[in-house]
Design a protein around this motif. Structure first.
Motif, PDB file in Angstrom:
ATOM      1  N   HIS A  92       0.847  -1.202   0.000  1.00  0.00           N
ATOM      2  CA  HIS A  92       0.000   0.000   0.000  1.00  0.00           C
ATOM      3  C   HIS A  92       0.881   1.251   0.000  1.00  0.00           C
ATOM      4  CE1 HIS A  92      -3.083   2.847   1.422  1.00  0.00           C
ATOM      5  NE2 HIS A  92      -3.965   1.975   0.961  1.00  0.00           N
ATOM      6  N   GLU A  93       1.914   1.245   0.830  1.00  0.00           N
ATOM      7  CA  GLU A  93       2.825   2.392   0.908  1.00  0.00           C
ATOM      8  C   GLU A  93       3.557   2.616  -0.406  1.00  0.00           C
ATOM      9  OE1 GLU A  93       5.336   1.696   4.311  1.00  0.00           O
ATOM     10  OE2 GLU A  93       3.640   1.880   5.702  1.00  0.00           O
ATOM     11  N   VAL A  94       3.908   1.534  -1.103  1.00  0.00           N
ATOM     12  CA  VAL A  94       4.572   1.663  -2.399  1.00  0.00           C
ATOM     13  C   VAL A  94       3.666   2.417  -3.372  1.00  0.00           C
ATOM     14  CG1 VAL A  94       5.339   0.368  -4.459  1.00  0.00           C
ATOM     15  CG2 VAL A  94       6.094  -0.328  -2.170  1.00  0.00           C
ATOM     16  N   PHE A  95       2.390   2.040  -3.406  1.00  0.00           N
ATOM     17  CA  PHE A  95       1.476   2.722  -4.328  1.00  0.00           C
ATOM     18  C   PHE A  95       1.186   4.151  -3.894  1.00  0.00           C
ATOM     19  CE2 PHE A  95       0.703  -1.564  -5.897  1.00  0.00           C
ATOM     20  CZ  PHE A  95       0.753  -1.320  -7.263  1.00  0.00           C
ATOM     21  N   CYS A  96       1.067   4.392  -2.607  1.00  0.00           N
ATOM     22  CA  CYS A  96       0.879   5.777  -2.134  1.00  0.00           C
ATOM     23  C   CYS A  96       2.061   6.642  -2.565  1.00  0.00           C
ATOM     24  CB  CYS A  96       0.727   5.814  -0.615  1.00  0.00           C
ATOM     25  SG  CYS A  96      -0.873   5.243  -0.019  1.00  0.00           S
ATOM     26  N   SER A  97       3.266   6.129  -2.404  1.00  0.00           N
ATOM     27  CA  SER A  97       4.471   6.870  -2.803  1.00  0.00           C
ATOM     28  C   SER A  97       4.510   7.080  -4.312  1.00  0.00           C
ATOM     29  CB  SER A  97       5.730   6.124  -2.359  1.00  0.00           C
ATOM     30  OG  SER A  97       5.807   6.079  -0.965  1.00  0.00           O
ATOM     31  N   LEU A  98       4.164   6.042  -5.053  1.00  0.00           N
ATOM     32  CA  LEU A  98       4.160   6.149  -6.511  1.00  0.00           C
ATOM     33  C   LEU A  98       3.163   7.204  -6.974  1.00  0.00           C
ATOM     34  CD1 LEU A  98       4.990   5.201  -9.357  1.00  0.00           C
ATOM     35  CD2 LEU A  98       3.305   3.351  -9.114  1.00  0.00           C
ATOM     36  N   PHE A  99       1.958   7.171  -6.410  1.00  0.00           N
ATOM     37  CA  PHE A  99       0.945   8.148  -6.814  1.00  0.00           C
ATOM     38  C   PHE A  99       1.357   9.562  -6.423  1.00  0.00           C
ATOM     39  CE2 PHE A  99      -2.381   4.543  -6.460  1.00  0.00           C
ATOM     40  CZ  PHE A  99      -2.063   4.093  -7.730  1.00  0.00           C
ATOM     41  N   ALA A 100       1.944   9.728  -5.251  1.00  0.00           N
ATOM     42  CA  ALA A 100       2.417  11.050  -4.823  1.00  0.00           C
ATOM     43  C   ALA A 100       3.517  11.556  -5.759  1.00  0.00           C
ATOM     44  CB  ALA A 100       2.916  10.993  -3.381  1.00  0.00           C
ATOM     45  N   GLU A 101       4.416  10.661  -6.142  1.00  0.00           N
ATOM     46  CA  GLU A 101       5.491  11.029  -7.065  1.00  0.00           C
ATOM     47  C   GLU A 101       4.929  11.447  -8.427  1.00  0.00           C
ATOM     48  OE1 GLU A 101       8.929   8.749  -9.585  1.00  0.00           O
ATOM     49  OE2 GLU A 101       8.614   8.081  -7.516  1.00  0.00           O
ATOM     50  N   LEU A 102       3.945  10.696  -8.926  1.00  0.00           N
ATOM     51  CA  LEU A 102       3.334  11.047 -10.207  1.00  0.00           C
ATOM     52  C   LEU A 102       2.634  12.402 -10.133  1.00  0.00           C
ATOM     53  CD1 LEU A 102       1.907   7.559 -11.245  1.00  0.00           C
ATOM     54  CD2 LEU A 102       3.808   8.788 -12.312  1.00  0.00           C
ATOM     55  N   GLU A 103       1.973  12.678  -9.016  1.00  0.00           N
ATOM     56  CA  GLU A 103       1.299  13.968  -8.849  1.00  0.00           C
ATOM     57  C   GLU A 103       2.301  15.111  -8.752  1.00  0.00           C
ATOM     58  OE1 GLU A 103      -1.385  13.440  -5.542  1.00  0.00           O
ATOM     59  OE2 GLU A 103      -2.546  11.928  -6.647  1.00  0.00           O
ATOM     60  N   ALA A 104       3.441  14.858  -8.141  1.00  0.00           N
ATOM     61  CA  ALA A 104       4.469  15.890  -8.026  1.00  0.00           C
ATOM     62  C   ALA A 104       5.150  16.161  -9.380  1.00  0.00           C
ATOM     63  CB  ALA A 104       5.521  15.482  -6.994  1.00  0.00           C
ATOM     64  N   ARG A 105       5.329  15.120 -10.179  1.00  0.00           N
ATOM     65  CA  ARG A 105       6.020  15.261 -11.467  1.00  0.00           C
ATOM     66  C   ARG A 105       5.137  15.770 -12.594  1.00  0.00           C
ATOM     67  NH1 ARG A 105       9.251   9.960 -12.979  1.00  0.00           N
ATOM     68  NH2 ARG A 105       7.084   9.443 -13.289  1.00  0.00           N
ATOM     69  N   HIS A 106       3.840  15.491 -12.511  1.00  0.00           N
ATOM     70  CA  HIS A 106       2.948  15.802 -13.635  1.00  0.00           C
ATOM     71  C   HIS A 106       1.740  16.601 -13.147  1.00  0.00           C
ATOM     72  CE1 HIS A 106       5.143  12.928 -16.141  1.00  0.00           C
ATOM     73  NE2 HIS A 106       5.095  12.099 -15.120  1.00  0.00           N
ATOM     74  N   ALA A 107       1.619  17.821 -13.624  1.00  0.00           N
ATOM     75  CA  ALA A 107       0.468  18.654 -13.255  1.00  0.00           C
ATOM     76  C   ALA A 107      -0.809  18.136 -13.916  1.00  0.00           C
ATOM     77  CB  ALA A 107       0.715  20.107 -13.662  1.00  0.00           C
ATOM     78  N   ASP A 108      -0.660  17.551 -15.091  1.00  0.00           N
ATOM     79  CA  ASP A 108      -1.810  17.079 -15.858  1.00  0.00           C
ATOM     80  C   ASP A 108      -2.189  15.653 -15.449  1.00  0.00           C
ATOM     81  OD1 ASP A 108      -3.690  17.263 -18.203  1.00  0.00           O
ATOM     82  OD2 ASP A 108      -2.463  15.552 -18.837  1.00  0.00           O
TER      83      ASP A 108
END
Length: 188
Positions: A61-77
């Protein structure tokens, strides 16, 4: 209970064992040998095998939370976030081909076993569905929840076929196909 080195070693070993051997076939004896934690000490950290499965699920679960947070930080769209997510299974294609999806496999086993830990793994799929739904909704899709279900089901199916036939090219082709399906849905 504070998180100790032994606690972390047990979770890491269980994550590996559940993915390579399966939950049912992973005994506490195997866990002790893999983690280098004495068998009698395992119960100090985890009272039951289900508690250990919960800890493994929490790690995923933490891996996916981190992945989603990283994607949100890298991509505004949000559309670009969805497209960028497809790089995760592409990067893991050799592991998925050899062993399957660790979350999907654990979900199947725990559901069949009727354990309460199944809810912890189910929460990972809920997290994925919710995040994908939110991204589709942000690009204006009224059918966001259905598209999210399709994406998760397609990914799990592609991983399963790749694993079944021991052919990472299946996963690569399906990810390319998913990108082609996704691109027009999320770009204006």
């Amino acid at each position: 209970m504070p998180v100790t080195q032994n606690h972390q070693r047990l979770i890491k070993a269980a994550t590996k064992l559940f993915h390579t051997r399966g939950y049912a076939a992973s005994s506490l004896k195997h866990l002790a040998a893999t983690s280098d934690v004495p068998l009698g000490n395992i119960y100090y950290y985890f009272k039951t095998k289900d508690a250990l499965a919960d800890a493994v699920a929490e790690g995923h679960h933490e891996v996916f939370c981190s992945l989603f947070a990283e994607l949100e930080a890298r991509h505004a769209d949000p559309g670009q976030r969805l497209l960028a997510f497809l790089e995760y299974p592409r990067a893991q294609r050799h592991v998925f081909t050899q062993r399957g999806c660790p979350v999907g496999a654990l979900a199947l086993e725990l559901k069949k076993a009727g354990t309460d830990s199944y809810q912890s793994v189910r929460a990972i799929f809920r997290l994925q569905l919710d995040w994908f739904t939110a991204q589709f909704a942000l690009v204006g899709r009224k059918d966001a929840a259905t598209l999210a279900e399709h994406l998760v089901a397609a990914l799990q199916g592609a991983i399963l076929l790749s694993h079944t036939f021991n052919d990472h090219a299946i996963l690569t082709r399906q990810l390319t196909s998913l990108r082609a399906w996704l691109q027009p849905l999320v770009t204006s």
